[in-house]
Design a protein around this motif. Structure first.
Motif, mmCIF file in Angstrom:
data_model
loop_
_atom_site.group_PDB
_atom_site.id
_atom_site.type_symbol
_atom_site.label_atom_id
_atom_site.label_comp_id
_atom_site.label_asym_id
_atom_site.label_seq_id
_atom_site.Cartn_x
_atom_site.Cartn_y
_atom_site.Cartn_z
ATOM 1 N N LEU A 180 1.084 -1.208 0.036
ATOM 2 C CA LEU A 180 -0.048 -0.236 0.068
ATOM 3 C C LEU A 180 0.902 1.249 -0.170
ATOM 4 C CD1 LEU A 180 -2.480 -1.348 2.372
ATOM 5 C CD2 LEU A 180 -3.456 -0.798 0.506
ATOM 6 N N VAL A 181 1.583 1.346 1.331
ATOM 7 C CA VAL A 181 2.716 2.274 0.936
ATOM 8 C C VAL A 181 3.396 2.397 -0.497
ATOM 9 C CG1 VAL A 181 5.062 3.328 1.562
ATOM 10 C CG2 VAL A 181 3.332 2.313 2.723
ATOM 11 N N HIS A 183 2.040 1.679 -3.434
ATOM 12 C CA HIS A 183 1.167 2.055 -4.493
ATOM 13 C C HIS A 183 0.432 3.848 -4.144
ATOM 14 C CE1 HIS A 183 -2.549 2.304 -6.801
ATOM 15 N NE2 HIS A 183 -3.428 1.939 -5.822
ATOM 16 N N PHE A 184 0.437 4.329 -2.904
ATOM 17 C CA PHE A 184 0.189 5.094 -2.454
ATOM 18 C C PHE A 184 1.066 6.823 -2.446
ATOM 19 C CE2 PHE A 184 -3.890 3.144 -0.705
ATOM 20 C CZ PHE A 184 -4.803 3.265 -2.399
ATOM 21 N N LYS A 185 2.527 5.890 -2.139
ATOM 22 C CA LYS A 185 3.527 7.108 -2.322
ATOM 23 C C LYS A 185 3.034 8.160 -3.314
ATOM 24 C CE LYS A 185 6.949 7.982 1.078
ATOM 25 N NZ LYS A 185 8.088 6.520 1.791
ATOM 26 N N PRO A 186 2.886 7.916 -4.713
ATOM 27 C CA PRO A 186 3.317 8.385 -5.610
ATOM 28 C C PRO A 186 2.084 9.271 -5.805
ATOM 29 C CG PRO A 186 4.029 5.953 -6.847
ATOM 30 C CD PRO A 186 2.874 6.474 -5.235
ATOM 31 N N HIS A 187 1.032 9.271 -5.325
ATOM 32 C CA HIS A 187 0.192 10.367 -5.305
ATOM 33 C C HIS A 187 -0.018 11.230 -3.976
ATOM 34 C CE1 HIS A 187 -0.886 7.517 -8.899
ATOM 35 N NE2 HIS A 187 -1.105 6.901 -7.788
ATOM 36 N N ALA A 188 0.602 10.934 -3.046
ATOM 37 C CA ALA A 188 0.591 11.242 -1.798
ATOM 38 C C ALA A 188 0.195 12.629 -1.738
ATOM 39 C CB ALA A 188 1.788 11.401 -0.933
ATOM 40 N N ASP A 189 0.510 13.498 -2.411
ATOM 41 C CA ASP A 189 0.366 15.196 -3.111
ATOM 42 C C ASP A 189 -1.053 15.109 -3.403
ATOM 43 O OD1 ASP A 189 2.805 15.418 -1.399
ATOM 44 O OD2 ASP A 189 3.218 15.867 -3.877
ATOM 45 N N GLU A 190 -2.010 14.265 -3.645
ATOM 46 C CA GLU A 190 -3.402 14.473 -4.550
ATOM 47 C C GLU A 190 -4.108 13.539 -3.296
ATOM 48 O OE1 GLU A 190 -3.233 12.083 -7.941
ATOM 49 O OE2 GLU A 190 -1.402 12.720 -8.096
ATOM 50 N N LEU A 191 -4.154 13.593 -2.349
ATOM 51 C CA LEU A 191 -4.863 12.915 -1.486
ATOM 52 C C LEU A 191 -4.889 13.889 -0.315
ATOM 53 C CD1 LEU A 191 -3.651 9.600 -0.557
ATOM 54 C CD2 LEU A 191 -5.034 9.444 -2.181
ATOM 55 N N CYS A 192 -6.164 13.886 0.918
ATOM 56 C CA CYS A 192 -6.523 14.625 1.876
ATOM 57 C C CYS A 192 -5.376 14.499 2.768
ATOM 58 C CB CYS A 192 -8.205 14.292 2.418
ATOM 59 S SG CYS A 192 -7.677 12.806 3.090
ATOM 60 N N ALA A 193 -5.503 15.465 4.129
ATOM 61 C CA ALA A 193 -4.447 15.228 4.939
ATOM 62 C C ALA A 193 -4.434 14.759 5.689
ATOM 63 C CB ALA A 193 -4.567 16.791 6.162
ATOM 64 N N ASP A 194 -5.821 13.531 5.793
ATOM 65 C CA ASP A 194 -5.830 12.793 7.648
ATOM 66 C C ASP A 194 -5.127 11.340 6.024
ATOM 67 O OD1 ASP A 194 -7.588 14.052 9.352
ATOM 68 O OD2 ASP A 194 -9.156 13.039 7.852
ATOM 69 N N GLN A 196 -2.630 11.538 4.013
ATOM 70 C CA GLN A 196 -1.121 11.720 3.918
ATOM 71 C C GLN A 196 -0.270 11.384 5.619
ATOM 72 O OE1 GLN A 196 -0.330 15.502 2.568
ATOM 73 N NE2 GLN A 196 -1.591 15.585 1.372
ATOM 74 N N MET A 197 -1.392 11.251 6.087
ATOM 75 C CA MET A 197 -0.631 11.075 7.465
ATOM 76 C C MET A 197 -0.978 9.783 8.014
ATOM 77 S SD MET A 197 -2.603 12.035 11.313
ATOM 78 C CE MET A 197 -3.888 11.089 11.278
ATOM 79 N N ARG A 198 -2.086 8.490 7.330
ATOM 80 C CA ARG A 198 -2.807 8.115 7.682
ATOM 81 C C ARG A 198 -1.538 6.575 6.409
ATOM 82 N NH1 ARG A 198 -8.599 8.564 6.128
ATOM 83 N NH2 ARG A 198 -9.059 8.402 8.300
ATOM 84 N N LEU A 199 -0.549 7.216 5.587
ATOM 85 C CA LEU A 199 0.142 7.016 4.402
ATOM 86 C C LEU A 199 1.075 5.920 5.376
ATOM 87 C CD1 LEU A 199 0.797 5.230 1.577
ATOM 88 C CD2 LEU A 199 1.474 8.003 1.597
ATOM 89 N N GLU A 200 1.540 7.460 6.063
ATOM 90 C CA GLU A 200 2.745 7.143 7.143
ATOM 91 C C GLU A 200 3.212 6.454 8.293
ATOM 92 O OE1 GLU A 200 5.614 8.301 6.145
ATOM 93 O OE2 GLU A 200 5.414 8.939 5.233
ATOM 94 N N GLN A 201 1.296 5.823 9.139
ATOM 95 C CA GLN A 201 0.989 6.106 10.616
ATOM 96 C C GLN A 201 0.461 4.428 9.862
ATOM 97 O OE1 GLN A 201 -1.437 8.291 12.527
ATOM 98 N NE2 GLN A 201 0.563 9.592 13.078
ATOM 99 N N ASN A 202 -0.894 4.277 9.604
ATOM 100 C CA ASN A 202 -1.453 3.549 9.165
ATOM 101 C C ASN A 202 -2.212 3.283 7.792
ATOM 102 O OD1 ASN A 202 -3.315 1.225 9.319
ATOM 103 N ND2 ASN A 202 -4.527 1.845 11.396
ATOM 104 N N HIS A 215 -10.968 8.771 -5.926
ATOM 105 C CA HIS A 215 -9.606 9.048 -6.540
ATOM 106 C C HIS A 215 -8.791 7.841 -7.847
ATOM 107 C CE1 HIS A 215 -5.354 9.371 -6.852
ATOM 108 N NE2 HIS A 215 -5.332 11.371 -6.872
ATOM 109 N N PRO A 216 -8.275 8.350 -8.559
ATOM 110 C CA PRO A 216 -7.810 6.853 -8.873
ATOM 111 C C PRO A 216 -7.413 5.855 -8.806
ATOM 112 C CG PRO A 216 -7.871 8.814 -10.834
ATOM 113 C CD PRO A 216 -8.065 9.649 -9.202
ATOM 114 N N SER A 217 -6.117 6.515 -7.626
ATOM 115 C CA SER A 217 -5.351 4.916 -7.875
ATOM 116 C C SER A 217 -6.270 4.657 -6.074
ATOM 117 C CB SER A 217 -4.669 6.047 -5.941
ATOM 118 O OG SER A 217 -5.228 6.837 -5.216
ATOM 119 N N MET A 218 -7.606 4.777 -5.355
ATOM 120 C CA MET A 218 -8.089 3.275 -4.561
ATOM 121 C C MET A 218 -8.714 2.666 -5.540
ATOM 122 S SD MET A 218 -8.058 4.790 -1.711
ATOM 123 C CE MET A 218 -8.014 6.092 -0.983
#
Length: 422
Positions: A180-181, A183-194, A196-202, A215-218
């Motif tokens: 998941l990390v 997959h989503f890391k290249p799209h991090a700037d396009e995601l909501c603030a929550d 972006q935090m979840r990408l690091e934590q959960n 979002h297409p990445s979903m």
């Protein structure tokens, strides 16, 4: 100045609590059929319990808990869910030492979350929940799911959908987390603030985001089912096989995640498909938590449970047009005329109640005609009339209101007449 209840809470008036009583009675009977026993835990706990048990990265802990300091400076929290409290009690009272396992418990009571009030969601809400702790058998997963489905079916609901997924064991989750990390890391700037935090934590919580769900990445996010190891995959297959044997229909949804950190392996939700229920269709959810007991200081113990909101259950009943029948009719209404007759009426009302009958009488000195109207409004089966002349003779007139048949009998025989149906 008028004082109103806090936002996000509600008063349940007598015409509503009758419905609640039917629901609560039905759910308690169901739990008894499945051999689950009631547990009652405090409405507030040490904050650390929910931080460790529910998870620091969850929305509940970060945004929704009612936390305060008591006069001793201790941080306490109104319980936002029931599982952590039950798990704490399981550990504290050493239930893992009981001869019979798993330990099968149910609870019914208020929970508290600070969230935006909307239809079916309040800041104080009531949950019925089940916890089965002490077994890692897929059969107990199926039992809990079956009980969850019966919680709705026993109350008449039919437009239901059961959705399943597996979150895997720790090894499977770690492999999926990394995928998941990546997959989503290249799209991090396009995601909501929550997110972006979840990408690091959960990262798993990204799949449950309502803001970025389109979002297409979903749409092409890695599925947990692709990363299940052999044990996790077989466990999930066994759960499904048990459900198949029970004849319980389900749909596998590989995007289903639960909002609490303690879930492993089986996760499920029950949804309403009733027309007009609303855009948020989830009625209840649950799953397995194989690490929770250890996280709060207990021995290695597996558990699984679910919780449903009574408020959302009532919404589903309304959407399907189900009017729960509750017995609010009186067996007897005592009509009195004259001061002395009123004393005799109070005595009779008390005696009939002692005999097990639902009885009432007038307390506003109404005329006889108005008292009979009250008997009709209360849907009384019988009216018993005591006047001055009846007092002198020690008798009363008992009248069956459905057809008007009546007879005069000794006052001490009224209970017998009601029992025999006149």
């Amino acid at each position: 100045m008028n004082i109103h209840i806090p936002r996000g809470t509600e008063d349940l008036l007598p015409e509503q609590t009758k419905k609640w009583q039917v629901i609560e009675h039905t759910l308690k009977q169901l739990a008894d059929r499945y051999h689950y026993h009631e547990i009652r835990t405090p409405m507030f706990e040490r904050t650390e319990l929910f931080q460790r048990g529910v998870g620091d990265t969850t929305d509940i802990v970060q945004k929704e808990m009612y936390t305060f300091q008591d006069r001793g400076g201790r941080s306490l929290t109104l319980r936002p869910e029931g599982t952590a409290s039950v798990a704490r009690s399981y550990v504290q009272h050493k239930m893992h030492g009981n001869a019979e396992q798993p330990t099968k418990l149910y609870y019914l009571g208020p929970m508290f979350r600070y969230e935006r009030p909307q239809q079916g969601r309040t800041r104080q809400f009531t949950q019925f929940g089940i916890e089965a702790i002490g077994s890692a058998d897929p059969a107990i997963d199926a039992e809990v799911i079956a009980l969850a489905m019966d919680s709705y079916r026993d109350l008449g609901l039919r437009s239901l959908k059961l959705v399943l997924n597996s979150l895997g064991d720790q090894e499977s989750r770690e492999a999926h987390r990394q995928a998941l990390v990546d997959h989503f890391k290249p799209h991090a700037d396009e995601l909501c603030a929550d997110c972006q935090m979840r990408l690091e934590q959960n990262p798993l919580r990204l799949l449950d985001c309502k803001v970025d769900q389109d979002h297409p990445s979903m749409q092409d996010a890695p599925s947990i089912l692709e990363y299940l190891n052999d044990y996790s995959s077989q466990y999930f297959e066994d759960v499904k096989k048990h459900l198949d044997y029970m004849g319980i229909d389900y749909v596998v949804d590989e995007t289903l995640v639960r909002g609490l950190d303690y879930y492993t392996h089986t996760a499920f939700e029950i949804m309403s498909e009733a027309e007009g229920f609303g855009s948020i269709t989830t009625l209840s959810g649950g799953g397995r938590y194989n690490g929770l007991i250890q996280d709060i200081g207990g021995p290695e113990s597996s558990g699984i449970g679910f919780a449903l909101s009574i408020e959302r259950l009532i919404m589903a009943l309304d959407a399907e047009g189900i009017d729960l029948q509750n017995d609010d009719e009186l067996d007897c209404y005592v009509v009195t005329m004259g001061d002395e007759a009123k004393f005799a009426g109070s005595q009779l009302v008390y005696q009939l109640r002692q005999a097990g009958y639902k009885v009432d009488q007038d307390y506003l000195d109404k005329k006889m005609k108005a008292q009979f109207k009250a008997a009709d409004r209360y849907a009384a089966t019988y009216a018993v009339v005591i006047g001055e002349s009846e007092m002198e003779q020690g008798v009363a007139t008992i009248k069956r209101l459905a057809d008007g048949e009546q007879k005069t009998v000794a006052i001490d025989q009224i209970a017998n007449e009601i029992q025999q149906g006149m």
